[in-house]
Motif scaffolding. Structure first.
Motif, PDB file in Angstrom:
ATOM      1  N   ASP A 192      13.903 -42.342  -1.839  1.00 19.39           N
ATOM      2  CA  ASP A 192      14.145 -40.972  -1.600  1.00 19.39           C
ATOM      3  C   ASP A 192      14.337 -40.078  -2.872  1.00 19.39           C
ATOM      4  O   ASP A 192      14.501 -38.783  -2.815  1.00 19.39           O
ATOM      5  CB  ASP A 192      15.444 -41.132  -0.987  1.00 19.39           C
ATOM      6  CG  ASP A 192      15.242 -41.689   0.677  1.00 19.39           C
ATOM      7  OD1 ASP A 192      14.151 -41.590   1.176  1.00 19.39           O
ATOM      8  OD2 ASP A 192      16.171 -42.031   1.199  1.00 19.39           O
ATOM      9  N   PHE A 193      14.742 -40.619  -3.836  1.00 18.53           N
ATOM     10  CA  PHE A 193      15.028 -39.867  -5.324  1.00 18.53           C
ATOM     11  C   PHE A 193      14.217 -40.231  -6.286  1.00 18.53           C
ATOM     12  O   PHE A 193      13.773 -41.766  -6.144  1.00 18.53           O
ATOM     13  CB  PHE A 193      16.589 -39.707  -5.568  1.00 18.53           C
ATOM     14  CG  PHE A 193      17.418 -38.814  -4.697  1.00 18.53           C
ATOM     15  CD1 PHE A 193      17.734 -37.567  -4.970  1.00 18.53           C
ATOM     16  CD2 PHE A 193      17.904 -39.440  -3.437  1.00 18.53           C
ATOM     17  CE1 PHE A 193      18.384 -36.728  -4.102  1.00 18.53           C
ATOM     18  CE2 PHE A 193      18.692 -38.523  -2.439  1.00 18.53           C
ATOM     19  CZ  PHE A 193      19.054 -37.513  -2.824  1.00 18.53           C
ATOM     20  N   ASP A 194      13.899 -39.487  -7.402  1.00 19.78           N
ATOM     21  CA  ASP A 194      13.063 -39.730  -8.548  1.00 19.78           C
ATOM     22  C   ASP A 194      13.784 -40.558  -9.619  1.00 19.78           C
ATOM     23  O   ASP A 194      13.461 -41.194 -10.303  1.00 19.78           O
ATOM     24  CB  ASP A 194      12.375 -38.427  -9.125  1.00 19.78           C
ATOM     25  CG  ASP A 194      11.426 -37.898  -7.997  1.00 19.78           C
ATOM     26  OD1 ASP A 194      10.653 -38.491  -7.404  1.00 19.78           O
ATOM     27  OD2 ASP A 194      11.563 -36.793  -7.924  1.00 19.78           O
ATOM     28  N   TYR A 195      15.285 -39.970  -9.569  1.00 18.87           N
ATOM     29  CA  TYR A 195      16.031 -40.585 -10.884  1.00 18.87           C
ATOM     30  C   TYR A 195      17.377 -40.564 -10.471  1.00 18.87           C
ATOM     31  O   TYR A 195      17.827 -39.643  -9.485  1.00 18.87           O
ATOM     32  CB  TYR A 195      15.841 -39.704 -11.986  1.00 18.87           C
ATOM     33  CG  TYR A 195      16.609 -40.026 -13.304  1.00 18.87           C
ATOM     34  CD1 TYR A 195      16.154 -40.998 -14.098  1.00 18.87           C
ATOM     35  CD2 TYR A 195      17.960 -39.542 -13.377  1.00 18.87           C
ATOM     36  CE1 TYR A 195      16.777 -41.392 -15.156  1.00 18.87           C
ATOM     37  CE2 TYR A 195      18.579 -39.816 -14.404  1.00 18.87           C
ATOM     38  CZ  TYR A 195      18.441 -40.681 -15.324  1.00 18.87           C
ATOM     39  OH  TYR A 195      19.015 -41.081 -16.598  1.00 18.87           O
ATOM     40  N   ALA A 196      18.148 -41.656 -10.599  1.00 21.53           N
ATOM     41  CA  ALA A 196      19.773 -41.792 -10.465  1.00 21.53           C
ATOM     42  C   ALA A 196      20.272 -42.145 -11.774  1.00 21.53           C
ATOM     43  O   ALA A 196      19.876 -42.789 -12.605  1.00 21.53           O
ATOM     44  CB  ALA A 196      19.897 -42.952  -9.519  1.00 21.53           C
ATOM     45  N   TRP A 197      21.503 -41.489 -12.078  1.00 18.49           N
ATOM     46  CA  TRP A 197      22.217 -41.374 -13.260  1.00 18.49           C
ATOM     47  C   TRP A 197      23.277 -42.422 -13.325  1.00 18.49           C
ATOM     48  O   TRP A 197      24.007 -42.644 -12.250  1.00 18.49           O
ATOM     49  CB  TRP A 197      22.433 -39.976 -13.561  1.00 18.49           C
ATOM     50  CG  TRP A 197      23.734 -39.943 -14.471  1.00 18.49           C
ATOM     51  CD1 TRP A 197      23.804 -39.710 -15.688  1.00 18.49           C
ATOM     52  CD2 TRP A 197      25.286 -39.786 -14.412  1.00 18.49           C
ATOM     53  NE1 TRP A 197      24.918 -39.601 -16.359  1.00 18.49           N
ATOM     54  CE2 TRP A 197      25.743 -39.333 -15.402  1.00 18.49           C
ATOM     55  CE3 TRP A 197      25.755 -39.673 -13.094  1.00 18.49           C
ATOM     56  CZ2 TRP A 197      27.221 -39.359 -15.604  1.00 18.49           C
ATOM     57  CZ3 TRP A 197      27.179 -39.854 -13.314  1.00 18.49           C
ATOM     58  CH2 TRP A 197      28.043 -39.476 -14.450  1.00 18.49           C
TER      59      TRP A 197
ATOM     60  N   MET B  13      16.668 -44.287 -13.636  1.00 16.76           N
ATOM     61  CA  MET B  13      15.431 -44.902 -12.975  1.00 16.76           C
ATOM     62  C   MET B  13      14.412 -44.092 -12.650  1.00 16.76           C
ATOM     63  O   MET B  13      14.382 -42.793 -12.201  1.00 16.76           O
ATOM     64  CB  MET B  13      16.230 -45.355 -11.640  1.00 16.76           C
ATOM     65  CG  MET B  13      17.301 -46.438 -11.711  1.00 16.76           C
ATOM     66  SD  MET B  13      18.006 -46.699  -9.982  1.00 16.76           S
ATOM     67  CE  MET B  13      19.377 -47.745 -10.782  1.00 16.76           C
ATOM     68  N   LEU B  14      13.061 -44.607 -12.986  1.00 13.49           N
ATOM     69  CA  LEU B  14      11.950 -43.969 -12.346  1.00 13.49           C
ATOM     70  C   LEU B  14      11.224 -44.569 -11.438  1.00 13.49           C
ATOM     71  O   LEU B  14      11.380 -45.661 -10.821  1.00 13.49           O
ATOM     72  CB  LEU B  14      10.979 -44.079 -13.740  1.00 13.49           C
ATOM     73  CG  LEU B  14      11.505 -43.763 -15.182  1.00 13.49           C
ATOM     74  CD1 LEU B  14      10.535 -44.046 -16.193  1.00 13.49           C
ATOM     75  CD2 LEU B  14      11.621 -42.208 -15.158  1.00 13.49           C
ATOM     76  N   ASP B  15      10.445 -43.720 -10.572  1.00 17.57           N
ATOM     77  CA  ASP B  15       9.560 -44.344  -9.459  1.00 17.57           C
ATOM     78  C   ASP B  15       8.659 -45.408  -9.784  1.00 17.57           C
ATOM     79  O   ASP B  15       7.679 -44.814 -10.588  1.00 17.57           O
ATOM     80  CB  ASP B  15       9.247 -43.053  -8.826  1.00 17.57           C
ATOM     81  CG  ASP B  15       8.482 -43.421  -7.272  1.00 17.57           C
ATOM     82  OD1 ASP B  15       7.216 -43.589  -7.284  1.00 17.57           O
ATOM     83  OD2 ASP B  15       9.087 -43.447  -6.433  1.00 17.57           O
ATOM     84  N   GLU B  16       8.918 -46.280  -9.372  1.00 14.65           N
ATOM     85  CA  GLU B  16       7.834 -47.390  -9.638  1.00 14.65           C
ATOM     86  C   GLU B  16       6.453 -47.437  -9.141  1.00 14.65           C
ATOM     87  O   GLU B  16       5.466 -47.358  -9.992  1.00 14.65           O
ATOM     88  CB  GLU B  16       8.322 -48.923  -8.907  1.00 14.65           C
ATOM     89  CG  GLU B  16       7.662 -49.889  -9.274  1.00 14.65           C
ATOM     90  CD  GLU B  16       7.682 -50.632 -10.558  1.00 14.65           C
ATOM     91  OE1 GLU B  16       7.244 -51.678 -10.924  1.00 14.65           O
ATOM     92  OE2 GLU B  16       8.678 -50.155 -11.395  1.00 14.65           O
ATOM     93  N   LYS B  17       6.377 -46.762  -7.951  1.00 14.05           N
ATOM     94  CA  LYS B  17       4.902 -46.478  -7.544  1.00 14.05           C
ATOM     95  C   LYS B  17       4.150 -45.428  -8.458  1.00 14.05           C
ATOM     96  O   LYS B  17       2.989 -45.790  -8.758  1.00 14.05           O
ATOM     97  CB  LYS B  17       5.032 -45.896  -6.036  1.00 14.05           C
ATOM     98  CG  LYS B  17       3.604 -45.881  -5.191  1.00 14.05           C
ATOM     99  CD  LYS B  17       3.845 -45.159  -3.890  1.00 14.05           C
ATOM    100  CE  LYS B  17       2.495 -45.367  -3.452  1.00 14.05           C
ATOM    101  NZ  LYS B  17       2.549 -44.828  -1.872  1.00 14.05           N
ATOM    102  N   ALA B  18       4.785 -44.368  -8.658  1.00 15.36           N
ATOM    103  CA  ALA B  18       4.042 -43.254  -9.542  1.00 15.36           C
ATOM    104  C   ALA B  18       4.057 -43.808 -10.854  1.00 15.36           C
ATOM    105  O   ALA B  18       2.693 -43.485 -11.557  1.00 15.36           O
ATOM    106  CB  ALA B  18       4.913 -42.174  -9.447  1.00 15.36           C
TER     107      ALA B  18
ATOM    108  N   ARG C 247      20.119 -47.501  -4.573  1.00 15.74           N
ATOM    109  CA  ARG C 247      19.428 -47.827  -3.380  1.00 15.74           C
ATOM    110  C   ARG C 247      18.602 -46.609  -3.081  1.00 15.74           C
ATOM    111  O   ARG C 247      17.242 -47.096  -2.730  1.00 15.74           O
ATOM    112  CB  ARG C 247      20.336 -48.197  -2.264  1.00 15.74           C
ATOM    113  CG  ARG C 247      19.535 -48.342  -0.862  1.00 15.74           C
ATOM    114  CD  ARG C 247      20.523 -48.903   0.384  1.00 15.74           C
ATOM    115  NE  ARG C 247      21.310 -50.158  -0.130  1.00 15.74           N
ATOM    116  CZ  ARG C 247      22.723 -50.105  -0.522  1.00 15.74           C
ATOM    117  NH1 ARG C 247      23.360 -48.883  -0.286  1.00 15.74           N
ATOM    118  NH2 ARG C 247      23.459 -50.952  -0.453  1.00 15.74           N
ATOM    119  N   ALA C 248      18.929 -45.409  -3.264  1.00 15.56           N
ATOM    120  CA  ALA C 248      18.161 -44.167  -3.165  1.00 15.56           C
ATOM    121  C   ALA C 248      16.581 -44.271  -3.850  1.00 15.56           C
ATOM    122  O   ALA C 248      15.847 -43.712  -3.265  1.00 15.56           O
ATOM    123  CB  ALA C 248      18.688 -42.997  -2.914  1.00 15.56           C
ATOM    124  N   VAL C 249      16.757 -44.855  -5.282  1.00 15.15           N
ATOM    125  CA  VAL C 249      15.878 -44.710  -6.037  1.00 15.15           C
ATOM    126  C   VAL C 249      14.954 -46.086  -5.923  1.00 15.15           C
ATOM    127  O   VAL C 249      13.682 -46.006  -5.536  1.00 15.15           O
ATOM    128  CB  VAL C 249      16.249 -44.413  -7.572  1.00 15.15           C
ATOM    129  CG1 VAL C 249      14.932 -44.744  -8.333  1.00 15.15           C
ATOM    130  CG2 VAL C 249      16.674 -43.316  -7.617  1.00 15.15           C
TER     131      VAL C 249
END
Length: 468
Positions: free
Chosen positions: A290-295, A1-6, A283-285
Motif C-alpha cells: 500500500d505504500f512505497d517506503y516506510a521509515w 523500504m522499496l517496492d520489490e515489484k517495481a 506490513r504496509a510496504v
C-alpha cells in the motif's frame, strides 16, 4: 523500504537492454537512494549490468515530474511543519519537503549547496582564517512558493527567529551562540561568531538549517511563534508545495513547477501518512504494497523477515546517524523548584556521578539487543558517529559485564539495602526508564531492567504512544 515489484521490473529492463544502467541509477536517485546503495542493488539483481563504473551523470534526472505519486509512511505522525518548533524527527522530515537549508550533507558527509550558490571555504573567501566569520553567497532566482523572492533578509530573519529565547525554538542551541548575522547584499550574508568556531556549518545547514520566509513570519516572532498559521500551511522554496496537512495524520504535497533545480523533482505528488506502529508500517510496504517506503523499521528480526517474504517490498539497510541510545537526565525529576520538575537548579541525586554512568554502560547488553531484536539492521556500538565509515572511530570499545558494573557502584556511597536496592541517606537508587510503545523497545527495556536490578538499581518501566 522499496517496492520489490517495481525494483525487479527496473532491473529486468536493464538486463534485457530496454533500460540503460544510467536510467536505472537516475530513477533510484530520484527515489532518494544513494549511488553506492543503488549500485549494490543493481549488482544483486543484474550483476552484468553493474560492471560499468558509475559517473556523476548517471544520477542526474532528465526532466521534472513524471514519477506519479510517492506514498510514504511514518509511524510517528508529524504535528507541525515548522522545523524550529518540531517535536521530533517526523516534524523535521515533513517540513524538509517544503523548506530548504543553505546546504546539506550527502551520503559521504560532504557539504553540498542547496540555497547557497557555493560552499564557503578558505579558497573562495567564504571562511575567515581566524575561524570567526562565514560568508554565504546565496543562489539567485529562487522564489518562495507564493512568488516572493528568496533573499538574505530571510536568512537573517531565520537566525533572529530561532535565537530568540521567547520563541522556544528547538533549534535555539544551533543559533544562540552566533554573535550576529549581517546582510551584505541581497544575495550575501555573513555569520559572525564570538570566537573561532570549527562547527560553523551547524547553522543554516541540513535539518536545523531550514530557512523560513521573513515576509510571512515577521509578525509571529517570540512568544507569538506558535500562533503562526504557516506552522501548518508552510510556504517554502522546496521541491513540493503543501496541499493539505492534518496534524497527527497526513501531509499531502504537490510538485513545485518553479523549483530552482532543473529537472527536479521526479515525483508529481507526495503523500506522507503518519501514525500506527512500526510493524503495521512494515506490513504496509512488504506485505500489502500500500505504500512505497516506510521509515524507521524498529521491528523484531523474525517479524521483519517473515513480512519480507511476502514479496511486495525489500528491506534496505545502510548505516546512519540515528543511534538507539539511553538518555540520562542530569537534573532531579523528583524535586520541584518554582513549579518545575527537572530544574537545572537541582542536580540529579546520583546520575551526575561518573562511576554510576560507567556502571550503566557495562550493564547494557548491546549485543543481544542488536543481534536478537534488530538482526541485520542492528550493530552494537560505543559510538554515536558510526557513518560515513571514515568518521567511525576504531579507538572506543564497550563491554557488557554485570559483575564489573556492580563493582563500580560498590565504589560509591550508594550501598545495598536489605532488598538489594542501593540506598544513600535514606534515598533509594531508582530510575524511571521511558520510551515509546514498540515491541523491540519494550524487550530492550526488559533486558536493561533485569541487569540494572541485579546491580542494585530499581527500575520503573514506562511506555508512551509513539504518536505522542
Amino acid at each position: 523500504m522499496l517496492d520489490e515489484k517495481a525494483l525487479r521490473e527496473w532491473v529486468r529492463s536493464v538486463t534485457r537492454g530496454e533500460t540503460s544502467r544510467r536510467d536505472f541509477l537516475r530513477t533510484m536517485a530520484a527515489l532518494g537512494v544513494a549511488g553506492p546503495l543503488a549500485n549494490s542493488l543493481l549488482a544483486a539483481y543484474a550483476p552484468a549490468a553493474a560492471q560499468t563504473k558509475a559517473s556523476a551523470d548517471d544520477f542526474m534526472p532528465t526532466k521534472r515530474g513524471g514519477g506519479g505519486k510517492l506514498k510514504l509512511l511514518w509511524w510517528q505522525a508529524p504535528t507541525t511543519l515548522n522545523v524550529h518548533l518540531a517535536s521530533g524527527g517526523k516534524d523535521y522530515d515533513a517540513s524538509r519537503v517544503v523548506y530548504e537549508p543553505l546546504a546539506a550533507l550527502d551520503g559521504d558527509a560532504n557539504l553540498v549547496p542547496i540555497l547557497a550558490a557555493e560552499i564557503p571555504s578558505l579558497a573562495n573567501g567564504g571562511l575567515s582564517k581566524d575561524g570567526t566569520t562565514v560568508t554565504w553567497r546565496l543562489k539567485k532566482g529562487v522564489q518562495w512558493h507564493d512568488g516572493k523572492p528568496f533573499t538574505a533578509d530571510d536568512v537573517v530573519f531565520t537566525w533572529e527567529f530561532a535565537a530568540d529565547p521567547a520563541t522556544g525554538a528547538v533549534t535555539h542551541r544551533t543559533y544562540k551562540n552566533i554573535k550576529r548575522v549581517e546582510k551584505i547584499d541581497d544575495h550575501t550574508v555573513q555569520v559572525v561568531f564570538p570566537e573561532p568556531t570549527a562547527y560553523w556549518f551547524d547553522a543554516f545547514v541540513a535539518g536545523r538549517g531550514q530557512i523560513i520566509p521573513k515576509h510571512l513570519f515577521k509578525d509571529y516572532t517570540g512568544d507569538k511563534s506558535r500562533n503562526a498559521p504557516y506552522n501548518h500551511k508552510p510556504v517554502g522554496t522546496g521541491p513540493y508545495k503543501i496541499v493539505e496537512f492534518k496534524p497527527g495524520d497526513v501531509v499531502r504535497y504537490t510538485i513545485n513547477p518553479d523549483y530552482h533545480v532543473p529537472n527536479r523533482p521526479f515525483f508529481d505528488a507526495v503523500d506522507m501518512k503518519g501514525g500506527g506502529d512500526a510493524t503495521s508500517a512494515a506490513r504496509a510496504v512488504l506485505q500489502t504494497g500500500d505504500f512505497d517506503y516506510a521509515w524507521n523499521m524498529q521491528v523484531e528480526k523474525n517479524v521483519l523477515e517473515r513480512l519480507e517474504r511476502g514479496g511486495k517490498g525489500r528491506v534496505v539497510v545502510w548505516p546512519g546517524r540515528l543511534i538507539e541510545h539511553i538518555q540520562v537526565n542530569f537534573t532531579d525529576p523528583w524535586t520541584e523548584v518554582d513549579g518545575e520538575r527537572s530544574s537545572i537548579k537541582v542536580p540529579h541525586p546520583f546520575q551526575t556521578e561518573e562511576l554510576i554512568r560507567a556502571a550503566y554502560a557495562k550493564a547494557v547488553d548491546r549485543r543481544t539487543v542488536a543481534e536478537q531484536f534488530y538482526g541485520r539492521a542492528g550493530q552494537a556500538s560505543s559510538n554515536f558517529i558510526v557513518a560515513p565509515p571514515r568518521y567511525a572511530s576504531p579507538n572506543t570499545s564497550w563491554e557488557f559485564d554485570v559483575e564489573k558494573a556492580a563493582a563500580l557502584l560498590d565504589q560509591t556511597e550508594w550501598k545495598r539495602g536489605s532488598d538489594g536496592i542501593r540506598v544513600k541517606d535514606g534515598k533509594r537508587m531508582k530510575v524511571v526508564y521511558q520510551t515509546s510503545i514498540n515491541s523491540t523497545r519494550q524487550k530492550t527495556q526488559a533486558i536493561v531492567k533485569k541487569a540494572f536490578e541485579k546491580i542494585g538499581i530499581e527500575v520503573e518501566i514506562k511506555a508512551v504512544k509513539a504518536g505522542i
